[in-house]
Motif scaffolding. Structure first.
Motif, PDB file in Angstrom:
ATOM      1  N   ILE A 191       0.658  -1.093   0.042  1.00 18.69           N
ATOM      2  CA  ILE A 191       0.035  -0.178  -0.239  1.00 18.69           C
ATOM      3  C   ILE A 191       0.858   1.227  -0.258  1.00 18.69           C
ATOM      4  CG2 ILE A 191      -0.079   0.075   2.592  1.00 18.69           C
ATOM      5  CD1 ILE A 191      -2.996   1.217   2.197  1.00 18.69           C
ATOM      6  N   TRP A 192       0.385   2.083  -0.968  1.00 15.49           N
ATOM      7  CA  TRP A 192       1.465   3.500  -0.977  1.00 15.49           C
ATOM      8  C   TRP A 192       0.311   4.429  -0.962  1.00 15.49           C
ATOM      9  CZ3 TRP A 192       0.284   6.782  -4.972  1.00 15.49           C
ATOM     10  CH2 TRP A 192       0.114   6.223  -6.108  1.00 15.49           C
ATOM     11  N   ASN A 193       0.532   5.643  -0.394  1.00 18.93           N
ATOM     12  CA  ASN A 193      -0.087   6.963  -0.389  1.00 18.93           C
ATOM     13  C   ASN A 193       0.867   7.998  -0.636  1.00 18.93           C
ATOM     14  OD1 ASN A 193      -0.940   9.335   1.632  1.00 18.93           O
ATOM     15  ND2 ASN A 193      -2.780   8.563   0.680  1.00 18.93           N
ATOM     16  N   GLU A 194       0.413   8.976  -1.235  1.00 21.09           N
ATOM     17  CA  GLU A 194       1.066  10.241  -1.643  1.00 21.09           C
ATOM     18  C   GLU A 194       0.377  11.225  -1.921  1.00 21.09           C
ATOM     19  OE1 GLU A 194       4.141  10.016  -4.999  1.00 21.09           O
ATOM     20  OE2 GLU A 194       3.478  12.024  -5.766  1.00 21.09           O
ATOM     21  N   THR A 195       0.694  12.416  -0.901  1.00 22.35           N
ATOM     22  CA  THR A 195       0.153  13.853  -0.844  1.00 22.35           C
ATOM     23  C   THR A 195       0.766  14.920  -1.329  1.00 22.35           C
ATOM     24  OG1 THR A 195      -1.109  12.768   0.880  1.00 22.35           O
ATOM     25  CG2 THR A 195      -1.061  15.309   0.660  1.00 22.35           C
ATOM     26  N   GLY A 196       0.417  15.718  -2.149  1.00 29.22           N
ATOM     27  CA  GLY A 196       1.179  16.793  -2.681  1.00 29.22           C
ATOM     28  C   GLY A 196       0.353  18.019  -2.885  1.00 29.22           C
ATOM     29  N   ILE A 197       1.196  19.201  -2.640  1.00 34.91           N
ATOM     30  CA  ILE A 197       0.522  20.709  -2.739  1.00 34.91           C
ATOM     31  C   ILE A 197       1.300  21.292  -4.015  1.00 34.91           C
ATOM     32  CG2 ILE A 197      -0.160  22.958  -1.768  1.00 34.91           C
ATOM     33  CD1 ILE A 197      -0.280  21.433   0.859  1.00 34.91           C
ATOM     34  N   THR A 198       0.502  21.864  -4.838  1.00 32.84           N
ATOM     35  CA  THR A 198       0.955  22.550  -6.092  1.00 32.84           C
ATOM     36  C   THR A 198       0.637  23.877  -6.169  1.00 32.84           C
ATOM     37  OG1 THR A 198       0.499  20.428  -7.376  1.00 32.84           O
ATOM     38  CG2 THR A 198       1.204  22.552  -8.545  1.00 32.84           C
ATOM     39  N   SER A 199       1.524  24.876  -6.189  1.00 34.81           N
ATOM     40  CA  SER A 199       1.240  26.382  -6.161  1.00 34.81           C
ATOM     41  C   SER A 199       1.874  27.015  -7.625  1.00 34.81           C
ATOM     42  CB  SER A 199       1.909  27.125  -5.083  1.00 34.81           C
ATOM     43  OG  SER A 199       1.583  28.496  -5.091  1.00 34.81           O
ATOM     44  N   GLN A 200       0.806  27.609  -8.142  1.00 36.31           N
ATOM     45  CA  GLN A 200       1.397  28.240  -9.633  1.00 36.31           C
ATOM     46  C   GLN A 200       2.425  29.337  -9.377  1.00 36.31           C
ATOM     47  OE1 GLN A 200      -0.220  26.086 -11.679  1.00 36.31           O
ATOM     48  NE2 GLN A 200       0.755  27.595 -13.269  1.00 36.31           N
ATOM     49  N   ILE A 201       3.493  29.273 -10.270  1.00 36.52           N
ATOM     50  CA  ILE A 201       4.486  30.495 -10.333  1.00 36.52           C
ATOM     51  C   ILE A 201       4.155  31.113 -11.463  1.00 36.52           C
ATOM     52  CG2 ILE A 201       6.946  30.849 -10.538  1.00 36.52           C
ATOM     53  CD1 ILE A 201       7.550  28.083  -9.552  1.00 36.52           C
ATOM     54  N   VAL A 213       4.524   7.697   1.116  1.00 36.54           N
ATOM     55  CA  VAL A 213       4.690   6.473   2.068  1.00 36.54           C
ATOM     56  C   VAL A 213       4.681   5.233   1.231  1.00 36.54           C
ATOM     57  CG1 VAL A 213       4.298   5.226   4.164  1.00 36.54           C
ATOM     58  CG2 VAL A 213       4.184   7.792   4.092  1.00 36.54           C
ATOM     59  N   ASP A 214       5.384   4.330   1.038  1.00 33.61           N
ATOM     60  CA  ASP A 214       5.410   3.125   0.764  1.00 33.61           C
ATOM     61  C   ASP A 214       5.558   1.887   1.355  1.00 33.61           C
ATOM     62  OD1 ASP A 214       5.344   0.758  -1.231  1.00 33.61           O
ATOM     63  OD2 ASP A 214       6.105   2.074  -2.836  1.00 33.61           O
ATOM     64  N   HIS A 215       4.426   0.817   1.763  1.00 34.62           N
ATOM     65  CA  HIS A 215       4.869   0.006   2.900  1.00 34.62           C
ATOM     66  C   HIS A 215       4.262  -1.434   1.947  1.00 34.62           C
ATOM     67  CE1 HIS A 215       4.382  -1.877   6.879  1.00 34.62           C
ATOM     68  NE2 HIS A 215       3.193  -2.493   6.322  1.00 34.62           N
ATOM     69  N   HIS A 216       5.153  -2.439   2.510  1.00 33.01           N
ATOM     70  CA  HIS A 216       5.017  -3.874   2.136  1.00 33.01           C
ATOM     71  C   HIS A 216       4.648  -4.604   3.613  1.00 33.01           C
ATOM     72  CE1 HIS A 216       6.012  -4.076  -2.138  1.00 33.01           C
ATOM     73  NE2 HIS A 216       6.644  -2.871  -1.874  1.00 33.01           N
ATOM     74  N   THR A 217       3.615  -5.474   3.574  1.00 32.16           N
ATOM     75  CA  THR A 217       3.361  -6.165   4.782  1.00 32.16           C
ATOM     76  C   THR A 217       4.701  -7.559   5.062  1.00 32.16           C
ATOM     77  OG1 THR A 217       1.920  -7.761   3.589  1.00 32.16           O
ATOM     78  CG2 THR A 217       1.076  -5.631   4.778  1.00 32.16           C
ATOM     79  N   ASP A 218       4.785  -8.098   3.915  1.00 31.43           N
ATOM     80  CA  ASP A 218       6.011  -9.043   3.929  1.00 31.43           C
ATOM     81  C   ASP A 218       7.224  -9.056   3.095  1.00 31.43           C
ATOM     82  OD1 ASP A 218       4.397 -11.289   5.461  1.00 31.43           O
ATOM     83  OD2 ASP A 218       3.007 -10.380   4.210  1.00 31.43           O
ATOM     84  N   VAL A 219       8.164  -8.564   3.713  1.00 35.12           N
ATOM     85  CA  VAL A 219       9.575  -8.272   3.096  1.00 35.12           C
ATOM     86  C   VAL A 219      10.747  -9.451   3.210  1.00 35.12           C
ATOM     87  CG1 VAL A 219       9.168  -6.013   2.818  1.00 35.12           C
ATOM     88  CG2 VAL A 219      10.286  -6.960   4.882  1.00 35.12           C
ATOM     89  N   THR A 226       8.812  -0.194   5.107  1.00 35.44           N
ATOM     90  CA  THR A 226       8.389   0.973   5.005  1.00 35.44           C
ATOM     91  C   THR A 226       9.356   1.872   4.412  1.00 35.44           C
ATOM     92  OG1 THR A 226       6.474   0.883   6.563  1.00 35.44           O
ATOM     93  CG2 THR A 226       7.165   3.095   5.522  1.00 35.44           C
ATOM     94  N   ASP A 227       9.110   2.631   3.206  1.00 37.46           N
ATOM     95  CA  ASP A 227      10.064   3.634   2.462  1.00 37.46           C
ATOM     96  C   ASP A 227       9.157   4.819   2.595  1.00 37.46           C
ATOM     97  OD1 ASP A 227      12.316   1.982   2.040  1.00 37.46           O
ATOM     98  OD2 ASP A 227      11.080   0.963   0.402  1.00 37.46           O
ATOM     99  N   THR A 228      10.115   6.099   2.719  1.00 38.72           N
ATOM    100  CA  THR A 228       9.072   7.243   2.537  1.00 38.72           C
ATOM    101  C   THR A 228      10.136   8.225   1.466  1.00 38.72           C
ATOM    102  OG1 THR A 228      10.215   8.491   4.366  1.00 38.72           O
ATOM    103  CG2 THR A 228       8.206   7.066   4.808  1.00 38.72           C
ATOM    104  N   ILE A 229       9.674   9.240   0.750  1.00 36.66           N
ATOM    105  CA  ILE A 229      10.142   9.902  -0.120  1.00 36.66           C
ATOM    106  C   ILE A 229       9.427  11.395  -0.201  1.00 36.66           C
ATOM    107  CG2 ILE A 229       9.023   9.215  -2.014  1.00 36.66           C
ATOM    108  CD1 ILE A 229      11.650   9.900  -3.577  1.00 36.66           C
ATOM    109  N   THR A 230      10.249  12.418   0.008  1.00 40.98           N
ATOM    110  CA  THR A 230       9.856  13.890   0.154  1.00 40.98           C
ATOM    111  C   THR A 230      10.338  14.454  -1.098  1.00 40.98           C
ATOM    112  OG1 THR A 230       9.722  13.991   2.748  1.00 40.98           O
ATOM    113  CG2 THR A 230       9.651  15.972   1.290  1.00 40.98           C
ATOM    114  N   ARG A 231       9.302  15.030  -1.816  1.00 45.36           N
ATOM    115  CA  ARG A 231      10.005  15.719  -3.179  1.00 45.36           C
ATOM    116  C   ARG A 231       9.691  17.288  -3.123  1.00 45.36           C
ATOM    117  NH1 ARG A 231       7.593  10.998  -5.246  1.00 45.36           N
ATOM    118  NH2 ARG A 231       9.110   9.552  -6.256  1.00 45.36           N
TER     119      ARG A 231
END
Length: 239
Positions: A191-201, A213-219, A226-231
């Protein structure tokens, strides 16, 4: 098996060289570029590129997405992930549709080294009027994914897939999105979830901050679930 499935899916979608040119006409979407550089006690470099395109007709909608993330710390690569996906929707009513999709990823440092999913299902638009839209999808398909390492085990199995695509346009300059995908299978649920906010320049350019957030139940043993990434980056909108 992986190459045969992917080649069949994308060849069917894109067709001949002439058909390919016609296929890509009329697409709109966005290209996003992210990056960071840190020097001093730790020398790190992170870069990312993402492409999201869509072409909507009277009854059919084509969606193409691709992304690449790369990172180094003190001249040692610690992030290298690529992903590619295609989906085709067939509208049934103003709110409902059926779809088929093919997705592939390669990740040298994630929970799994590579994998693909090929399937289809049913989608429903819960909210369709601006400023808020919300689409839900549920389907079945075939998933294959390989554990990290030369001797990593590959699991090939049937899987169920559920997605949520939520968008909220606050005003002409600021918008928010929240995307979730859950793929359930006997060997592992992702299961993964991504939230982002975009603002016009200005013009077609916008700034975006997102968190995933990217999560696997069995690894495998020794691998984080769980892996996370901020962009943080720039988005160019193509109309």
């Amino acid at each position: 098996m992986k190459n045969i499935v992917l080649a069949t899916a994308f060849t069917f979608a894109l067709g001949t060289t002439t058909a390919q040119a016609q296929f890509f006409e009329g697409f709109s979407g966005e290209a996003a570029l992210t990056g960071s550089k840190t020097t001093g006690n730790t020398d790190t470099t992170d870069a990312g590129l993402a492409l999201k395109l869509e072409k909507a007709g009277e009854n059919w909608t084509h969606k193409v997405k691709a992304s690449a993330d790369f990172g180094e710390s003190n001249d040692v690569t610690n992030k290298k992930r690529y992903a590619l996906g295609y989906q085709i929707d067939r509208q049934l009513t103003d709110r409902s549709y059926v779809y088929g999709n093919a997705d592939y990823f390669s990740d040298d440092f994630g929970s799994y080294q590579e994998g693909y999913f090929l399937g289809g299902g049913y989608g429903y638009s819960v909210l369709v009027d601006s400023p808020v839209t919300w689409d839900l999808e549920a389907g079945l398909g075939f998933r294959s994914q390989k554990e990290q390492g030369v001797l990593g085990v590959r699991e090939d199995e049937l899987a169920a897939r559920y997605t949520s695509d939520f968008d909220w346009v606050f005003n002409d300059n600021v918008s928010l999105y929240n995307d979730t995908e859950l793929t359930y299978a006997q060997s592992d649920t992702n299961i993964w979830n991504e939230t982002g906010i975009t603002s016009q320049i200005a013009g077609n350019l916008a700034a975006r901050v997102s968190f995933r957030v990217d999560h696997h139940t069995d690894v495998p043993v020794g691998i984080e679930k769980t892996d996370t990434i901020t962009r943080v980056g720039i988005v160019y909108t193509m109309k």
